[in-house]
Design a protein around this motif. Sequence first.
Motif, short mmCIF file in Angstrom:
data_model
loop_
_atom_site.label_atom_id
_atom_site.label_comp_id
_atom_site.label_asym_id
_atom_site.label_seq_id
_atom_site.Cartn_x
_atom_site.Cartn_y
_atom_site.Cartn_z
N LEU A 62 7.30 -0.59 2.72
CA LEU A 62 7.51 -1.81 1.92
C LEU A 62 6.84 -3.04 2.55
O LEU A 62 7.16 -4.16 2.16
CB LEU A 62 9.01 -2.08 1.78
N THR A 63 5.94 -2.84 3.49
CA THR A 63 5.35 -4.01 4.16
C THR A 63 4.55 -4.89 3.21
O THR A 63 4.46 -6.10 3.42
CB THR A 63 4.48 -3.60 5.37
N ALA A 64 3.97 -4.32 2.17
CA ALA A 64 3.22 -5.12 1.20
C ALA A 64 4.10 -5.60 0.04
O ALA A 64 3.65 -6.34 -0.82
CB ALA A 64 2.05 -4.32 0.65
N THR A 65 5.36 -5.18 0.04
CA THR A 65 6.27 -5.56 -1.05
C THR A 65 6.81 -6.96 -0.78
O THR A 65 7.47 -7.20 0.22
CB THR A 65 7.44 -4.55 -1.15
N ARG A 66 6.51 -7.88 -1.69
CA ARG A 66 6.93 -9.27 -1.51
C ARG A 66 8.24 -9.57 -2.24
O ARG A 66 8.96 -10.48 -1.87
CB ARG A 66 5.83 -10.20 -2.01
N PHE A 67 8.53 -8.79 -3.29
CA PHE A 67 9.76 -9.01 -4.03
C PHE A 67 10.42 -7.67 -4.34
O PHE A 67 9.75 -6.71 -4.74
CB PHE A 67 9.51 -9.74 -5.36
#
Length: 142
Positions: A62-67
Amino acid sequence: MTFPPQPCEPCEPCDPPGRAVLAMPSDIDFCNAAGLLPLITAAVDQHVDQHSDDLRLLVLDLTATRFMDSQGVRLIVAVRRRLPGHTRLRVVAAPKGVPSRVLELTGLRRDVPVYDNLAEALREESRDGSERDGGERECGLG
């Protein structure tokens, strides 16, 4: 792996033996969470079909997950329930990111190990050779 509109094929050199890493999209919410579950399941099935080894570890990155809202939590729980008993689930989330906070507030961190970075999640498994609960390059699906 990242999740484009349609599933992509896993990259052979990216996943270390017995492990699969799936990069999640930038947003996980009501609009896309239900569609992600079949993609994750298909990627796991494809990994098992293409590799002679058993899948021991699935890492959702989820490192690229912002929301992420509660639908992301439901997605992780659903993935965990669908995995074979010998396959462990780990999550990678930026420590100060929204997904990390959501996982903390909902208590999911008690059930699914959450790591600050991918290398740490993979290193822990390879050092132990097994999991207690539940290559270091990442392919993209997202």
